[in-house]
Motif scaffolding. Structure first.
Motif, PDB file in Angstrom:
ATOM      1  N   PRO A 194       6.227  -1.692   7.747  1.00  0.00           N
ATOM      2  CA  PRO A 194       6.731  -0.842   6.658  1.00  0.00           C
ATOM      3  C   PRO A 194       7.503  -1.638   5.601  1.00  0.00           C
ATOM      4  O   PRO A 194       8.248  -2.561   5.932  1.00  0.00           O
ATOM      5  CB  PRO A 194       7.663   0.137   7.377  1.00  0.00           C
ATOM      6  N   ASP A 252       0.851  -1.193   0.000  1.00  0.00           N
ATOM      7  CA  ASP A 252       0.000   0.000   0.000  1.00  0.00           C
ATOM      8  C   ASP A 252       0.885   1.240   0.000  1.00  0.00           C
ATOM      9  O   ASP A 252       1.618   1.491   0.965  1.00  0.00           O
ATOM     10  CB  ASP A 252      -0.913  -0.013   1.234  1.00  0.00           C
ATOM     11  N   ASP A 253       0.835   1.998  -1.098  1.00  0.00           N
ATOM     12  CA  ASP A 253       1.586   3.249  -1.199  1.00  0.00           C
ATOM     13  C   ASP A 253       0.868   4.318  -0.382  1.00  0.00           C
ATOM     14  O   ASP A 253      -0.321   4.575  -0.568  1.00  0.00           O
ATOM     15  CB  ASP A 253       1.685   3.679  -2.666  1.00  0.00           C
ATOM     16  N   LYS A 254       1.580   4.970   0.531  1.00  0.00           N
ATOM     17  CA  LYS A 254       0.991   6.000   1.382  1.00  0.00           C
ATOM     18  C   LYS A 254       1.163   7.389   0.767  1.00  0.00           C
ATOM     19  O   LYS A 254       1.236   8.383   1.479  1.00  0.00           O
ATOM     20  CB  LYS A 254       1.615   5.958   2.780  1.00  0.00           C
ATOM     21  N   GLY A 255       1.177   7.459  -0.559  1.00  0.00           N
ATOM     22  CA  GLY A 255       1.305   8.739  -1.252  1.00  0.00           C
ATOM     23  C   GLY A 255       2.710   9.054  -1.708  1.00  0.00           C
ATOM     24  O   GLY A 255       2.940  10.045  -2.407  1.00  0.00           O
ATOM     25  N   SER A 284       0.811  -5.263   3.784  1.00  0.00           N
ATOM     26  CA  SER A 284      -0.556  -5.533   4.261  1.00  0.00           C
ATOM     27  C   SER A 284      -0.602  -6.012   5.711  1.00  0.00           C
ATOM     28  O   SER A 284      -1.648  -5.974   6.354  1.00  0.00           O
ATOM     29  CB  SER A 284      -1.233  -6.565   3.355  1.00  0.00           C
ATOM     30  N   LYS A 302       6.722   5.051   4.171  1.00  0.00           N
ATOM     31  CA  LYS A 302       6.219   5.652   2.941  1.00  0.00           C
ATOM     32  C   LYS A 302       5.424   4.646   2.110  1.00  0.00           C
ATOM     33  O   LYS A 302       4.552   5.029   1.342  1.00  0.00           O
ATOM     34  CB  LYS A 302       7.384   6.202   2.111  1.00  0.00           C
ATOM     35  N   ILE A 303       5.768   3.367   2.233  1.00  0.00           N
ATOM     36  CA  ILE A 303       5.007   2.287   1.600  1.00  0.00           C
ATOM     37  C   ILE A 303       4.837   1.203   2.665  1.00  0.00           C
ATOM     38  O   ILE A 303       5.797   0.858   3.365  1.00  0.00           O
ATOM     39  CB  ILE A 303       5.717   1.718   0.357  1.00  0.00           C
ATOM     40  N   MET A 304       3.617   0.678   2.771  1.00  0.00           N
ATOM     41  CA  MET A 304       3.325  -0.302   3.821  1.00  0.00           C
ATOM     42  C   MET A 304       3.058  -1.678   3.222  1.00  0.00           C
ATOM     43  O   MET A 304       2.645  -1.814   2.068  1.00  0.00           O
ATOM     44  CB  MET A 304       2.104   0.134   4.632  1.00  0.00           C
ATOM     45  N   LYS A 353       6.399   3.239  12.079  1.00  0.00           N
ATOM     46  CA  LYS A 353       5.351   3.602  11.124  1.00  0.00           C
ATOM     47  C   LYS A 353       5.343   5.081  10.763  1.00  0.00           C
ATOM     48  O   LYS A 353       4.920   5.452   9.669  1.00  0.00           O
ATOM     49  CB  LYS A 353       3.985   3.185  11.672  1.00  0.00           C
ATOM     50  N   GLU A 354       5.805   5.924  11.683  1.00  0.00           N
ATOM     51  CA  GLU A 354       5.810   7.362  11.379  1.00  0.00           C
ATOM     52  C   GLU A 354       6.757   7.698  10.229  1.00  0.00           C
ATOM     53  O   GLU A 354       6.631   8.748   9.590  1.00  0.00           O
ATOM     54  CB  GLU A 354       6.180   8.168  12.615  1.00  0.00           C
ATOM     55  N   GLU A 366       2.798   8.131  -5.525  1.00  0.00           N
ATOM     56  CA  GLU A 366       1.707   8.864  -6.182  1.00  0.00           C
ATOM     57  C   GLU A 366       2.008  10.347  -6.326  1.00  0.00           C
ATOM     58  O   GLU A 366       1.564  10.988  -7.282  1.00  0.00           O
ATOM     59  CB  GLU A 366       0.424   8.666  -5.374  1.00  0.00           C
TER      60      GLU A 366
END
Length: 339
Positions: free
Chosen positions: A290, A246-249, A286, A282-284, A278-279, A252
């Motif tokens: 991280p 999951d890309d956290k932006g 599932s 940038k990509i997680m 987690k802070e 993108e």
């Protein structure tokens, strides 16, 4: 319908601007029905540029999605460095979420792009986007073995990268003064000599990209010197299970074409951390762990990839995704040089 005078291309910045145009007449009374019809006028659009295209291409891809109601036509114009490049006439065809795309030529100099939308020669919306100057980034890839030619192959066609690939030698004194990005590829331990040089490199706003190694968990003092995450264990097993991403932006922000690769990529194994990182993610994965960390250390940046470009650790799509991740990091470095 789109009437085009010239062909066009693209870059990565997203803005969404709703524009509602209200018609009003003070000279005569208007019925409620007429007022509703007059107010039902809008132009909503999203314009995206695929920034990371410039790393490996002579053109920049863009995509415009729009929905216009009650407007017969608009003129979209593109200026590059204050010179008119292209003009399009956008005509309402009573269809929601219309789309057009194209490409813009990339030059060796800075490019300031202005996109304007006009109705009856009046600008109703405009925005600006900048493409950094085409300069060579000095990249040094340090690997445990020269048998790993991944980075030589990856950067072979990259116009912005001058890459050198060397074998790590713990007895060597390294000089990173002419280097902008360092890639530590699967290194199991770092000597005190190179740790000091890496700290000095970060103090000079350098970027480090770390592909982690199984044995690096034995070197937890790097947590204090370089911000390395403390490894708890290697999670997963070869191909018996896989984890999605999951890309956290992060991708993108400068590449709207990367989503498919993110969705297609699978990780079989990865490094799980002792502390909550987690802070910095940038990509997680599932699992809630991280895949990619970004940390600001000593004035520079250091990135940590928690899996490998290896068939025992990830699938084929991940190899292409890693290309995108590295292009994103390098593009970010280009922007740093511009500021």
């Amino acid at each position: 319908m789109i009437n085009s005078k010239d062909s066009i291309s693209s870059f990565s910045f997203i803005f969404i601007v709703p524009i509602i145009l209200f018609l009003h007449s003070c000279s005569e009374s208007i019925s409620e029905k007429e007022l509703v019809e007059m107010e039902d006028v809008s132009f909503d659009y999203s314009l995206q540029f695929n920034d990371t295209d410039i790393m490996n291409s002579d053109s920049l891809y863009y995509q415009l999605t729009f929905d216009m109601v009650g407007i017969e036509s608009l003129n979209m114009s593109i200026d590059i460095n204050d010179l008119a490049y292209s003009s399009l006439q956008i005509v309402d065809i009573d269809s929601a979420n219309q789309m057009l795309d194209g490409k813009l030529p990339v030059s060796a100099e800075n490019m300031n792009i202005r996109v304007s939308f006009k109705q009856d020669n009046v600008i109703i919306a405009e925005d600006y986007h900048t493409i950094p100057k085409a300069v060579k980034l000095e990249v040094l890839s340090i690997s445990s073995s020269l048998s790993d030619k991944y980075f030589d192959t990856l950067f072979a066609e990259n116009k912005f990268v001058n890459n050198s690939n060397v074998i790590y030698d713990k007895f060597k004194k390294y000089d990173f003064s002419n280097t902008e990005v360092i890639i530590l590829n699967d290194i199991s331990s770092l000597s005190e000599k190179i740790i000091v040089e890496l700290q000095r490199f970060l103090l000079n706003e350098g970027y480090i990209f770390v592909i982690m190694n199984n044995n690096i968990k034995e070197n937890n003092e790097l947590y204090y010197s370089l911000g390395y995450p403390k490894v708890k264990a290697v999670r997963g097993s070869t191909r018996n299970q896989f984890f999605s991403l999951d890309d956290k932006g992060f991708l993108e922000e400068h590449s709207f074409t990367s989503l498919d690769l993110v969705n297609q990529s699978e990780v079989y194994r990865y490094f799980q951390f002792k502390n909550d990182e987690k802070e910095f993610a940038k990509i997680m994965i599932s699992t809630g762990d991280p895949l990619l960390l970004e940390k600001d250390i000593l004035g520079g940046k250091i990135f940590f990839l928690t899996t490998k470009n290896d068939s025992d650790w990830s699938n084929k799509s991940f190899s292409l995704l890693l290309d995108n991740i590295l292009d994103r990091v390098l593009f970010q470095r280009l922007l740093t040089d511009e500021s």
